[in-house]
Design a protein around this motif. Sequence first.
Motif, short mmCIF file in Angstrom:
data_model
loop_
_atom_site.label_atom_id
_atom_site.label_comp_id
_atom_site.label_asym_id
_atom_site.label_seq_id
_atom_site.Cartn_x
_atom_site.Cartn_y
_atom_site.Cartn_z
N TYR A 75 -16.19 2.93 -6.44
CA TYR A 75 -14.85 3.31 -6.89
C TYR A 75 -13.85 2.31 -6.33
CZ TYR A 75 -10.98 6.27 -8.27
OH TYR A 75 -9.85 6.76 -8.88
N LYS A 76 -13.11 1.67 -7.22
CA LYS A 76 -12.07 0.71 -6.82
C LYS A 76 -10.72 1.31 -7.12
CE LYS A 76 -14.97 -3.28 -7.70
NZ LYS A 76 -15.08 -4.56 -8.40
N TYR A 77 -9.76 1.08 -6.22
CA TYR A 77 -8.45 1.72 -6.32
C TYR A 77 -7.41 0.84 -5.65
CZ TYR A 77 -4.80 4.97 -4.75
OH TYR A 77 -3.60 5.57 -4.49
N LYS A 78 -6.28 0.67 -6.30
CA LYS A 78 -5.15 -0.03 -5.69
C LYS A 78 -3.97 0.92 -5.68
CE LYS A 78 -6.67 -4.58 -6.41
NZ LYS A 78 -7.32 -5.06 -5.25
N SER A 79 -3.44 1.15 -4.50
CA SER A 79 -2.35 2.12 -4.37
C SER A 79 -1.09 1.63 -5.08
CB SER A 79 -2.06 2.40 -2.90
OG SER A 79 -1.61 1.24 -2.27
N LYS A 80 -0.39 2.55 -5.68
CA LYS A 80 0.91 2.34 -6.34
C LYS A 80 0.84 1.43 -7.55
CE LYS A 80 2.98 2.61 -1.85
NZ LYS A 80 2.90 1.64 -0.81
#
Length: 103
Positions: A75-80
Amino acid sequence: MYAIVETGGKQYNVKPGDIIYVEKLEADLGDSISLDKVLLISGEDTPRIGAPLVEGASVTASVLAQGKEEKVIVYKYKSKKGYHKKKGHRQPFTRLRIEAING
């Protein structure tokens, strides 16, 4: 007696009767295969160490199963930023029973 064999880029310490999981091999259920990359054989006398392989040695194994391991979630995620990527992977394997160490 035991041996160290290489298959699928990994090394395994095996004895007759052991059951091991290795990277997927192209073989059918119940087939007998020979693992030729033997790095070391040790028995009653002094161990035979290969440079890099032991000459004339092999390990005979039978195929018990072909399958896939449990799913691993990446799972890849970049905040905002609203960026989300979800991906799953199941690694294929072959389950072997070591029958004999030859050589």
